[in-house]
Design a protein around this motif. Structure first.
Motif, PDB file in Angstrom:
ATOM      1  N   GLY A  57       0.782  -1.233   0.000  1.00 46.43           N
ATOM      2  CA  GLY A  57       0.000   0.000   0.000  1.00 46.43           C
ATOM      3  C   GLY A  57       0.812   1.280   0.000  1.00 46.43           C
ATOM      4  O   GLY A  57       0.253   2.359  -0.137  1.00 46.43           O
ATOM      5  N   MET A  58       2.133   1.188   0.165  1.00 48.70           N
ATOM      6  CA  MET A  58       2.978   2.396   0.107  1.00 48.70           C
ATOM      7  C   MET A  58       3.242   2.737  -1.350  1.00 48.70           C
ATOM      8  O   MET A  58       3.702   1.879  -2.104  1.00 48.70           O
ATOM      9  CB  MET A  58       4.326   2.147   0.782  1.00 48.70           C
ATOM     10  N   HIS A  59       2.963   3.996  -1.725  1.00 44.50           N
ATOM     11  CA  HIS A  59       3.136   4.387  -3.118  1.00 44.50           C
ATOM     12  C   HIS A  59       3.985   5.635  -3.326  1.00 44.50           C
ATOM     13  O   HIS A  59       4.467   5.857  -4.431  1.00 44.50           O
ATOM     14  CB  HIS A  59       1.770   4.619  -3.770  1.00 44.50           C
ATOM     15  N   CYS A  60       4.123   6.466  -2.272  1.00 44.24           N
ATOM     16  CA  CYS A  60       4.783   7.766  -2.472  1.00 44.24           C
ATOM     17  C   CYS A  60       5.524   8.193  -1.206  1.00 44.24           C
ATOM     18  O   CYS A  60       5.461   7.517  -0.181  1.00 44.24           O
ATOM     19  CB  CYS A  60       3.740   8.815  -2.855  1.00 44.24           C
ATOM     20  N   GLU A  61       6.199   9.315  -1.289  1.00 46.22           N
ATOM     21  CA  GLU A  61       6.948   9.848  -0.147  1.00 46.22           C
ATOM     22  C   GLU A  61       6.027  10.153   1.033  1.00 46.22           C
ATOM     23  O   GLU A  61       6.401   9.971   2.184  1.00 46.22           O
ATOM     24  CB  GLU A  61       7.717  11.116  -0.537  1.00 46.22           C
ATOM     25  N   SER A  62       4.828  10.613   0.748  1.00 50.21           N
ATOM     26  CA  SER A  62       3.876  10.891   1.818  1.00 50.21           C
ATOM     27  C   SER A  62       3.535   9.606   2.575  1.00 50.21           C
ATOM     28  O   SER A  62       3.434   9.602   3.804  1.00 50.21           O
ATOM     29  CB  SER A  62       2.610  11.529   1.245  1.00 50.21           C
ATOM     30  N   CYS A  63       3.356   8.514   1.842  1.00 49.92           N
ATOM     31  CA  CYS A  63       3.114   7.205   2.461  1.00 49.92           C
ATOM     32  C   CYS A  63       4.298   6.826   3.352  1.00 49.92           C
ATOM     33  O   CYS A  63       4.118   6.376   4.485  1.00 49.92           O
ATOM     34  CB  CYS A  63       2.932   6.125   1.401  1.00 49.92           C
ATOM     35  N   ALA A  64       5.494   6.989   2.831  1.00 46.43           N
ATOM     36  CA  ALA A  64       6.703   6.635   3.570  1.00 46.43           C
ATOM     37  C   ALA A  64       6.832   7.479   4.838  1.00 46.43           C
ATOM     38  O   ALA A  64       7.171   6.961   5.911  1.00 46.43           O
ATOM     39  CB  ALA A  64       7.931   6.803   2.686  1.00 46.43           C
TER      40      ALA A  64
END
Length: 85
Positions: free
Chosen positions: A20-27
């Motif tokens: 479900g992690m896709h972008c820097e915001s997710c990270a």
């Protein structure tokens, strides 16, 4: 597998494969949730492999605690493994 001793604590490193992690915001979101978990010493997120490497004090934090933090961030753990600290 041996745990590294840092400052009297047994520190282990766990590699979590996160769905479900896709972008820097997710990270960033996942990093914040993991760092808020008692006993977590260090978090490294790799978006290209969708993994989180988490160094934690095993006397304060167990694998289920880390998995719960991932769920609180809105993601799922697909796999995990203990790795050398």
């Amino acid at each position: 597998q041996r745990a590294e001793i840092k400052g009297g604590a047994a520190v282990r490193t766990l590699l979590l494969t996160v769905n479900g992690m896709h972008c820097e915001s997710c990270a960033d979101n996942l990093t914040r949730q993991l760092q808020a978990t008692a006993g977590v010493r260090e978090v490294e997120i790799d978006l290209s492999t969708k993994t989180a490497r988490v160094a934690h004090d095993e006397t304060l934090c167990k694998t289920p605690d880390l998995m719960a933090a991932v769920r609180r961030a809105g993601y799922q753990v697909d796999a995990f493994q203990n790795v050398s600290p």
